[in-house]
Design a protein around this motif. Structure first.
Motif, PDB file in Angstrom:
ATOM      1  N   MET A  71     107.116 -23.968 143.313  1.00 18.99           N
ATOM      2  CA  MET A  71     107.054 -24.763 142.094  1.00 18.99           C
ATOM      3  C   MET A  71     105.634 -25.233 141.788  1.00 18.99           C
ATOM      4  O   MET A  71     105.280 -25.432 140.629  1.00 18.99           O
ATOM      5  CB  MET A  71     107.973 -25.982 142.211  1.00 18.99           C
ATOM      6  CG  MET A  71     109.405 -25.707 141.805  1.00 18.99           C
ATOM      7  SD  MET A  71     109.570 -25.040 140.133  1.00 18.99           S
ATOM      8  CE  MET A  71     108.845 -26.370 139.184  1.00 18.99           C
ATOM      9  N   TYR A  72     104.821 -25.423 142.806  1.00 25.02           N
ATOM     10  CA  TYR A  72     103.467 -25.918 142.597  1.00 25.02           C
ATOM     11  C   TYR A  72     102.469 -24.777 142.742  1.00 25.02           C
ATOM     12  O   TYR A  72     102.679 -23.865 143.549  1.00 25.02           O
ATOM     13  CB  TYR A  72     103.145 -27.034 143.598  1.00 25.02           C
ATOM     14  CG  TYR A  72     103.952 -28.283 143.365  1.00 25.02           C
ATOM     15  CD1 TYR A  72     103.479 -29.299 142.542  1.00 25.02           C
ATOM     16  CD2 TYR A  72     105.211 -28.448 143.959  1.00 25.02           C
ATOM     17  CE1 TYR A  72     104.226 -30.438 142.311  1.00 25.02           C
ATOM     18  CE2 TYR A  72     105.970 -29.586 143.727  1.00 25.02           C
ATOM     19  CZ  TYR A  72     105.467 -30.576 142.902  1.00 25.02           C
ATOM     20  OH  TYR A  72     106.211 -31.704 142.667  1.00 25.02           O
ATOM     21  N   PHE A 255     105.836 -32.531 150.516  1.00 25.70           N
ATOM     22  CA  PHE A 255     104.386 -32.320 150.551  1.00 25.70           C
ATOM     23  C   PHE A 255     103.991 -30.965 149.965  1.00 25.70           C
ATOM     24  O   PHE A 255     102.947 -30.421 150.298  1.00 25.70           O
ATOM     25  CB  PHE A 255     103.887 -32.437 152.001  1.00 25.70           C
ATOM     26  CG  PHE A 255     103.958 -33.828 152.542  1.00 25.70           C
ATOM     27  CD1 PHE A 255     102.931 -34.730 152.310  1.00 25.70           C
ATOM     28  CD2 PHE A 255     105.055 -34.247 153.283  1.00 25.70           C
ATOM     29  CE1 PHE A 255     102.989 -36.025 152.805  1.00 25.70           C
ATOM     30  CE2 PHE A 255     105.123 -35.546 153.786  1.00 25.70           C
ATOM     31  CZ  PHE A 255     104.085 -36.433 153.550  1.00 25.70           C
ATOM     32  N   GLU A 256     104.805 -30.421 149.053  1.00 27.41           N
ATOM     33  CA  GLU A 256     104.507 -29.109 148.483  1.00 27.41           C
ATOM     34  C   GLU A 256     103.192 -29.073 147.710  1.00 27.41           C
ATOM     35  O   GLU A 256     102.580 -28.017 147.570  1.00 27.41           O
ATOM     36  CB  GLU A 256     105.630 -28.658 147.533  1.00 27.41           C
ATOM     37  CG  GLU A 256     106.976 -28.486 148.191  1.00 27.41           C
ATOM     38  CD  GLU A 256     107.895 -29.654 147.919  1.00 27.41           C
ATOM     39  OE1 GLU A 256     109.074 -29.428 147.605  1.00 27.41           O
ATOM     40  OE2 GLU A 256     107.418 -30.805 148.024  1.00 27.41           O
ATOM     41  N   ALA A 257     102.780 -30.216 147.164  1.00 27.25           N
ATOM     42  CA  ALA A 257     101.595 -30.259 146.307  1.00 27.25           C
ATOM     43  C   ALA A 257     100.391 -30.883 147.010  1.00 27.25           C
ATOM     44  O   ALA A 257      99.427 -31.281 146.348  1.00 27.25           O
ATOM     45  CB  ALA A 257     101.902 -31.025 145.023  1.00 27.25           C
ATOM     46  N   ALA A 258     100.421 -30.973 148.331  1.00 24.08           N
ATOM     47  CA  ALA A 258      99.325 -31.611 149.065  1.00 24.08           C
ATOM     48  C   ALA A 258      98.014 -30.861 148.847  1.00 24.08           C
ATOM     49  O   ALA A 258      97.989 -29.645 148.641  1.00 24.08           O
ATOM     50  CB  ALA A 258      99.657 -31.666 150.553  1.00 24.08           C
ATOM     51  N   ALA A 259      96.923 -31.610 148.898  1.00 27.67           N
ATOM     52  CA  ALA A 259      95.594 -31.037 148.688  1.00 27.67           C
ATOM     53  C   ALA A 259      94.568 -31.989 149.279  1.00 27.67           C
ATOM     54  O   ALA A 259      94.892 -33.100 149.719  1.00 27.67           O
ATOM     55  CB  ALA A 259      95.329 -30.827 147.196  1.00 27.67           C
ATOM     56  N   ILE A 324     104.562 -28.533 135.297  1.00 26.37           N
ATOM     57  CA  ILE A 324     105.665 -28.344 136.239  1.00 26.37           C
ATOM     58  C   ILE A 324     106.982 -28.146 135.495  1.00 26.37           C
ATOM     59  O   ILE A 324     107.804 -27.290 135.863  1.00 26.37           O
ATOM     60  CB  ILE A 324     105.765 -29.540 137.202  1.00 26.37           C
ATOM     61  CG1 ILE A 324     104.584 -29.528 138.177  1.00 26.37           C
ATOM     62  CG2 ILE A 324     107.080 -29.516 137.972  1.00 26.37           C
ATOM     63  CD1 ILE A 324     104.459 -30.802 138.986  1.00 26.37           C
ATOM     64  N   VAL A 325     107.201 -28.934 134.440  1.00 29.00           N
ATOM     65  CA  VAL A 325     108.443 -28.789 133.681  1.00 29.00           C
ATOM     66  C   VAL A 325     108.508 -27.413 133.011  1.00 29.00           C
ATOM     67  O   VAL A 325     109.563 -26.762 133.000  1.00 29.00           O
ATOM     68  CB  VAL A 325     108.582 -29.924 132.644  1.00 29.00           C
ATOM     69  CG1 VAL A 325     109.772 -29.668 131.725  1.00 29.00           C
ATOM     70  CG2 VAL A 325     108.757 -31.262 133.347  1.00 29.00           C
ATOM     71  N   ILE A 326     107.390 -26.954 132.453  1.00 33.82           N
ATOM     72  CA  ILE A 326     107.366 -25.607 131.866  1.00 33.82           C
ATOM     73  C   ILE A 326     107.735 -24.574 132.928  1.00 33.82           C
ATOM     74  O   ILE A 326     108.555 -23.678 132.697  1.00 33.82           O
ATOM     75  CB  ILE A 326     105.973 -25.296 131.288  1.00 33.82           C
ATOM     76  CG1 ILE A 326     105.638 -26.254 130.138  1.00 33.82           C
ATOM     77  CG2 ILE A 326     105.906 -23.843 130.795  1.00 33.82           C
ATOM     78  CD1 ILE A 326     104.198 -26.152 129.663  1.00 33.82           C
TER      79      ILE A 326
END
Length: 362
Positions: A71-72, A255-259, A324-326
């Motif tokens: 998703m990310y 934590f899928e979007a961790a950076a 993300i919604v798109i």
């Protein structure tokens, strides 16, 4: 035999192999949470085994890679498996010694054969989670709480967020989150999300998103120059990604979007979701709920650093949320879960929140 029974038997066999001291492993009570969205498949279960002469039952959570792309957007080349990414991040946080509440990890399996996709297993943490639908100020334990409990809960969430940002990410072994020859910065994150937007729009027009992108291109470089040094960025900082007990955070999740990025990105995301749960949808703030100004002050008190101006970071957060919604609506249509031709990819609460922020004069 049901699919759940097959999954339970396969998981028991795998767990027996990776934990040889656990005897007579039985997995039961397999169930799935409602509304888990498009991220990794989540399965709750109970594993019972005998170890050191005692037979005990353990509530567990299985996180299994879903079909389709993550998703990310990808942060680091070569890390395409969302489950692998999350497990590496959580393992590093566990090993850091930082005061961050996390679920215990029981193992990761990159081989898709046992359960049909890579997965990891972790301990179940009991507690309450504020949901988005219906929004937590409208219904649920947060709505039913006393004013002082709401104040304490939001303050504790910001305390945990500050702890994540003060983590020594290099000592924790999280250097791999920075791609080779890249310099971590909010501008780098903006580029990643712009590329994702271009891909997910599929040639369609999104006037609010276009306006936000132009607005950020003009303002983000100056804001980036004044922001805090790079830190571990959770990427999805909000009360709904925390498990709460007695109005204290007992576990940080997702934590899928961790950076590695400026802490302002997380704070902006937290405050943007506060807006998305209130003003953007016409929901009044409940007694005891801190205003965004009060939440900025609480974060400053916990982190030791004042972030007086967060508007640009909230716009960046709402731009990311809109993308993300798109992406989610594209996946729903691709899977046949939504009829083609719908405009919810463009007309939704995330876009409304973004439009509100662009119109706001904070």
């Amino acid at each position: 035999m049901s699919d759940d029974s097959v999954l339970a038997d396969a998981l028991a066999d795998w767990f027996t192999a990776v934990r040889p001291n656990a005897g007579d492993v039985v997995v039961s009570d397999v169930r799935r949470p409602s509304g888990s969205g498009f991220s990794a498949d989540t399965v709750f279960c109970t594993a019972t085994w005998t170890e050191a002469g005692a037979r005990t039952a353990h509530p567990l959570v299985l996180r299994r890679e879903s079909t389709g792309p993550a998703m990310y957007p990808q942060q680091v080349p070569g890390f395409d498996v969302e489950i692998d990414f999350q497990y590496r991040v959580m393992s590093a946080l566990h090993g850091s010694g930082a005061d961050i509440p996390l679920a215990g990890l029981l193992g990761y399996n990159p081989d898709p054969r046992p359960l049909g996709a890579p997965f990891f297993l972790m301990e179940f943490v009991a507690g309450q989670v504020p949901v988005e639908n219906p929004p937590y100020p409208v219904e649920g334990f947060f709505r039913d709480a006393a004013p002082e409990q709401r104040t304490a809960m939001i303050d504790d969430g910001l305390r945990v967020l500050a702890a994540l940002h003060t983590l020594d990410w290099r000592a924790a072994g999280l250097e791999w989150l920075v791609p080779e020859a890249e310099t971590p910065s909010p501008v780098t994150q903006f580029r990643i999300w712009e590329d994702c937007a271009d891909k997910e729009l599929r040639g369609r027009e999104h006037p609010v998103l276009d306006q936000a992108r132009a607005w950020l291109r003009e303002r983000l470089p100056a804001a980036s120059a004044a922001c805090a040094p790079d830190a571990f960025s959770w990427g999805d900082a909000r009360p709904g990604n925390m498990i709460w007990r007695d109005f204290r955070c007992v576990c940080v999740t997702d934590f899928e979007a961790a950076a590695i990025a400026a802490p302002e990105l997380d704070l902006g995301w937290w405050l943007m979701f506060d807006r998305a749960s209130h003003e953007a949808i016409g929901v009044p703030r409940l007694p005891g709920e801190p205003t965004r100004e009060e939440q900025r002050a609480a974060y400053a008190a916990h982190s030791g650093r004042d972030v007086a101006e967060t508007h640009v970071w909230e716009v960046l957060a709402a731009m990311r949320y809109t993308v993300i919604v798109i992406r989610a609506m594209n996946r729903a249509e691709d899977r046949g879960l939504m009829p083609p031709g719908r405009t919810i990819w463009r007309d939704n609460p995330a876009s409304a929140c973004l439009a509100q922020l662009l119109d706001a004069q904070e």
